[in-house]
Design a protein around this motif. Structure first.
Motif, PDB file in Angstrom:
ATOM      1  N   ARG A 273       0.668  -1.276   0.024  1.00 38.80           N
ATOM      2  CA  ARG A 273      -0.055  -0.009  -0.157  1.00 38.80           C
ATOM      3  C   ARG A 273       0.815   1.162  -0.033  1.00 38.80           C
ATOM      4  O   ARG A 273       0.461   2.120  -0.527  1.00 38.80           O
ATOM      5  CB  ARG A 273      -0.943   0.009   1.179  1.00 38.80           C
ATOM      6  N   VAL A 274       2.043   1.198   0.872  1.00 37.68           N
ATOM      7  CA  VAL A 274       2.841   2.269   0.653  1.00 37.68           C
ATOM      8  C   VAL A 274       3.670   2.708  -0.771  1.00 37.68           C
ATOM      9  O   VAL A 274       3.657   3.818  -1.288  1.00 37.68           O
ATOM     10  CB  VAL A 274       4.218   2.135   1.549  1.00 37.68           C
ATOM     11  N   VAL A 275       3.897   1.509  -1.303  1.00 36.24           N
ATOM     12  CA  VAL A 275       4.177   1.677  -2.895  1.00 36.24           C
ATOM     13  C   VAL A 275       3.086   2.261  -3.660  1.00 36.24           C
ATOM     14  O   VAL A 275       3.236   3.190  -4.491  1.00 36.24           O
ATOM     15  CB  VAL A 275       4.680   0.172  -3.609  1.00 36.24           C
ATOM     16  N   ILE A 276       1.854   2.047  -3.544  1.00 30.03           N
ATOM     17  CA  ILE A 276       0.808   2.260  -4.277  1.00 30.03           C
ATOM     18  C   ILE A 276       0.555   3.896  -4.017  1.00 30.03           C
ATOM     19  O   ILE A 276       0.353   4.612  -4.819  1.00 30.03           O
ATOM     20  CB  ILE A 276      -0.678   1.638  -3.784  1.00 30.03           C
ATOM     21  N   VAL A 277       0.681   4.139  -2.687  1.00 31.87           N
ATOM     22  CA  VAL A 277       0.447   5.618  -2.473  1.00 31.87           C
ATOM     23  C   VAL A 277       1.506   6.545  -2.955  1.00 31.87           C
ATOM     24  O   VAL A 277       1.290   7.757  -3.305  1.00 31.87           O
ATOM     25  CB  VAL A 277       0.365   5.837  -0.961  1.00 31.87           C
ATOM     26  N   ALA A 278       2.639   6.096  -2.962  1.00 29.45           N
ATOM     27  CA  ALA A 278       3.947   6.717  -3.462  1.00 29.45           C
ATOM     28  C   ALA A 278       3.621   6.899  -4.921  1.00 29.45           C
ATOM     29  O   ALA A 278       4.057   7.932  -5.413  1.00 29.45           O
ATOM     30  CB  ALA A 278       5.162   5.888  -3.188  1.00 29.45           C
ATOM     31  N   VAL A 279       3.521   5.771  -5.612  1.00 33.21           N
ATOM     32  CA  VAL A 279       3.162   5.996  -7.211  1.00 33.21           C
ATOM     33  C   VAL A 279       2.072   6.936  -7.501  1.00 33.21           C
ATOM     34  O   VAL A 279       2.347   7.826  -8.455  1.00 33.21           O
ATOM     35  CB  VAL A 279       3.017   4.351  -7.684  1.00 33.21           C
ATOM     36  N   ALA A 280       1.032   6.571  -6.832  1.00 30.75           N
ATOM     37  CA  ALA A 280       0.106   7.739  -7.104  1.00 30.75           C
ATOM     38  C   ALA A 280       0.341   9.147  -6.756  1.00 30.75           C
ATOM     39  O   ALA A 280      -0.073  10.058  -7.502  1.00 30.75           O
ATOM     40  CB  ALA A 280      -1.578   7.203  -6.436  1.00 30.75           C
ATOM     41  N   ALA A 281       0.888   9.259  -5.535  1.00 27.52           N
ATOM     42  CA  ALA A 281       1.420  10.748  -5.278  1.00 27.52           C
ATOM     43  C   ALA A 281       2.299  11.199  -6.492  1.00 27.52           C
ATOM     44  O   ALA A 281       2.381  12.364  -6.938  1.00 27.52           O
ATOM     45  CB  ALA A 281       1.944  10.801  -4.080  1.00 27.52           C
ATOM     46  N   LEU A 282       3.207  10.314  -6.839  1.00 29.90           N
ATOM     47  CA  LEU A 282       4.166  10.791  -8.056  1.00 29.90           C
ATOM     48  C   LEU A 282       3.307  11.093  -9.316  1.00 29.90           C
ATOM     49  O   LEU A 282       3.748  12.289  -9.974  1.00 29.90           O
ATOM     50  CB  LEU A 282       5.306   9.923  -8.395  1.00 29.90           C
ATOM     51  N   ALA A 283       2.369  10.445  -9.436  1.00 27.83           N
ATOM     52  CA  ALA A 283       1.722  10.729 -10.773  1.00 27.83           C
ATOM     53  C   ALA A 283       0.604  11.962 -10.506  1.00 27.83           C
ATOM     54  O   ALA A 283       0.619  12.710 -11.496  1.00 27.83           O
ATOM     55  CB  ALA A 283       0.708   9.532 -11.131  1.00 27.83           C
ATOM     56  N   THR A 284       0.257  12.423  -9.449  1.00 26.34           N
ATOM     57  CA  THR A 284      -0.349  13.490  -9.161  1.00 26.34           C
ATOM     58  C   THR A 284       0.562  14.668  -9.418  1.00 26.34           C
ATOM     59  O   THR A 284       0.218  15.558 -10.069  1.00 26.34           O
ATOM     60  CB  THR A 284      -0.890  13.626  -7.809  1.00 26.34           C
ATOM     61  N   VAL A 285       1.702  14.460  -8.943  1.00 25.16           N
ATOM     62  CA  VAL A 285       2.726  15.663  -9.106  1.00 25.16           C
ATOM     63  C   VAL A 285       3.074  15.938 -10.391  1.00 25.16           C
ATOM     64  O   VAL A 285       3.193  17.112 -10.983  1.00 25.16           O
ATOM     65  CB  VAL A 285       3.939  15.612  -8.048  1.00 25.16           C
TER      66      VAL A 285
END
Length: 442
Positions: A273-285
């Motif tokens: 879940r940490v990886v998912i949140v980090a990847v989604a956050a990077l996509a947002t940025v």
């Protein structure tokens, strides 16, 4: 028609015994990659408008849902080869109707038909692959299939440069590729597996067991639908030439192919879940950074495509693995089709929401849509991290990279066929409560 008694011993031998199927898939994905961008560019030239174009592209995913539901029944009746040949023939005809009738209603109908056929083709292919390989080879064989799918889709984007999208040549090329995909399958012997239809699991129950995996698949379906349905429209509206539009869409797919394995392996070694949140956050940025780039400048937009593709198109596999972490083996089988249903519902909404935003604020609506979707994944993923305990790394399921544009239903039907559980066995095998096994974090 049954699978051979002896399963292949290596990935190479398994792939070689299915060379005709894999070659056919490669040709189909070439055609699919080309027609997605071709229709987006041509719709812009014909001044359909972004909202109408979004509706047209969404029709593909409506057909996709129907195809993934109805194909298993026909497979049991007539077998893999006949279904594959029939569906590929339908796609070959549908693309020609687009150029015969330049009308959004006709195009929407043909996109629905094409989505229906492609969903069925994915079902046939993936059940075929899963049924042919043992457990020790299945992940690697599916990864090999993933590489072929991405190469085909990426190559299809480059074919956009072969001729003028305002003419008929590119439409004819798509039809030719679809028709050629039949030849190796029909002229060679390829062993076919037995399959049976799995028992379904409702989305509501699946959400209670694996909330992040379920809602995440819905949200990433919206993002994927936006990318494949409206990416070429965004690039055209940003002032890119046809060859630059092809490079932009190819860059998206290339980014997804490059980062699938590294992110998947990382997620196997830590809280997924940490990886998912980090990847989604990077996509947002990245989506927000894209708003600052100048329009008509191909190189920065293409680089942005690589990075966005590496985040947007990898989330689906991560979310599937995350959902599987929270399920027992019998629940995993039953839940697969529901996860694909969530993805398909999202994919229907993607082009529509993006089209509305692009009509309201211009091409930037595409990036705003991606930013909002991934921000929602970040927020809900963070909520799950706080409220639900983590799964031990040792209890993780095995990560298998899955192309974002396909429906991973095959494993469900084939593994069901191997055990052939009854409804009573399904009910007895499930835990007495809705809590995820081993305190997992869904």
């Amino acid at each position: 028609m049954t699978a051979p008694a002896q399963t292949p011993a290596t990935t190479i031998s398994a792939a070689w015994s299915l060379w005709a199927l894999l070659l056919g898939v490669g040709l189909l994905m070439l055609g699919n990659g080309l027609q997605g961008s071709l229709l987006g560019v041509r719709a812009a030239e014909e001044a359909f408008g972004n909202t109408v174009t979004g509706l047209v592209m969404s029709a593909y995913f409506v057909g996709f849902l129907a195809g993934s539901t109805l194909t298993p029944r026909k497979l049991r009746q007539v077998g893999h080869i006949r279904v594959f040949a029939a569906l590929a023939s339908i796609t070959s005809v549908a693309i020609l109707v687009h150029v015969l009738f330049i009308d959004p209603w006709v195009w929407a109908a043909m996109r629905l038909v094409t989505g229906f056929a492609y969903a069925g083709l994915y079902v046939v292919t993936e059940s075929w692959l899963n049924g042919h390989a043992g457990n020790h080879l299945r992940g690697r064989l599916l990864a090999f299939y993933m590489v072929i799918s991405y190469l085909g889709m990426g190559g299809g984007q480059l074919l956009l440069n072969v001729a003028d999208p305002s003419g008929v040549v590119l439409f004819l090329i798509v039809s030719i590729l679809m028709s050629l995909a039949l030849v190796p399958i029909l002229l060679s012997y390829t062993p076919q597996p037995d399959i049976s239809q799995p028992e379904a699991m409702s989305l509501r129950r699946l959400y209670r067991l694996a909330p992040l995996g379920t809602l995440g698949c819905l949200l990433t379906g919206i993002a994927n639908g936006s990318v494949f349905g409206m990416g070429a429209v965004f690039a055209t509206g940003s002032g890119l030439a046809v060859d630059q539009v092809a490079a932009f869409m190819g860059a998206f797919i290339l980014g997804g192919a490059l980062l699938q394995w590294p992110l998947g392996k990382l997620s196997d070694k830590t809280d997924r879940r940490v990886v998912i949140v980090a990847v989604a956050a990077l996509a947002t940025v990245l989506s927000l950074v894209g708003l600052l780039l100048g329009r008509g400048d191909a190189l920065p937009l293409t680089l942005l495509g690589v990075l966005l593709g590496g985040t947007t198109l990898t989330l689906y596999s991560l979310l599937l693995a995350c959902a599987n972490d929270a399920l027992t083996p019998s629940q995993t089988l039953a839940a697969s089709s529901s996860l694909v249903l969530a993805l398909g519902i999202g994919a229907i909404l993607g082009p529509l929401t993006t089209g509305l935003l692009m009509d309201a604020i211009g091409p930037d609506g595409f990036l705003w849509d991606l930013a909002l979707i991934h921000a929602a994944i970040v927020v809900f993923g963070g909520y799950c991290l706080v409220r639900r305990p983590a799964t031990d790394v040792e209890e993780h399921g095995h990560y298998v990279a899955v192309p974002a544009g396909t429906a991973p239903l095959g494993a469900t039907w084939v593994e069901e066929a191997a055990s052939e559980p009854t409804q009573l066995e399904f009910e007895l095998s499930e835990p007495p409560t809705e809590a995820p096994p081993n305190g997992s974090a869904g």
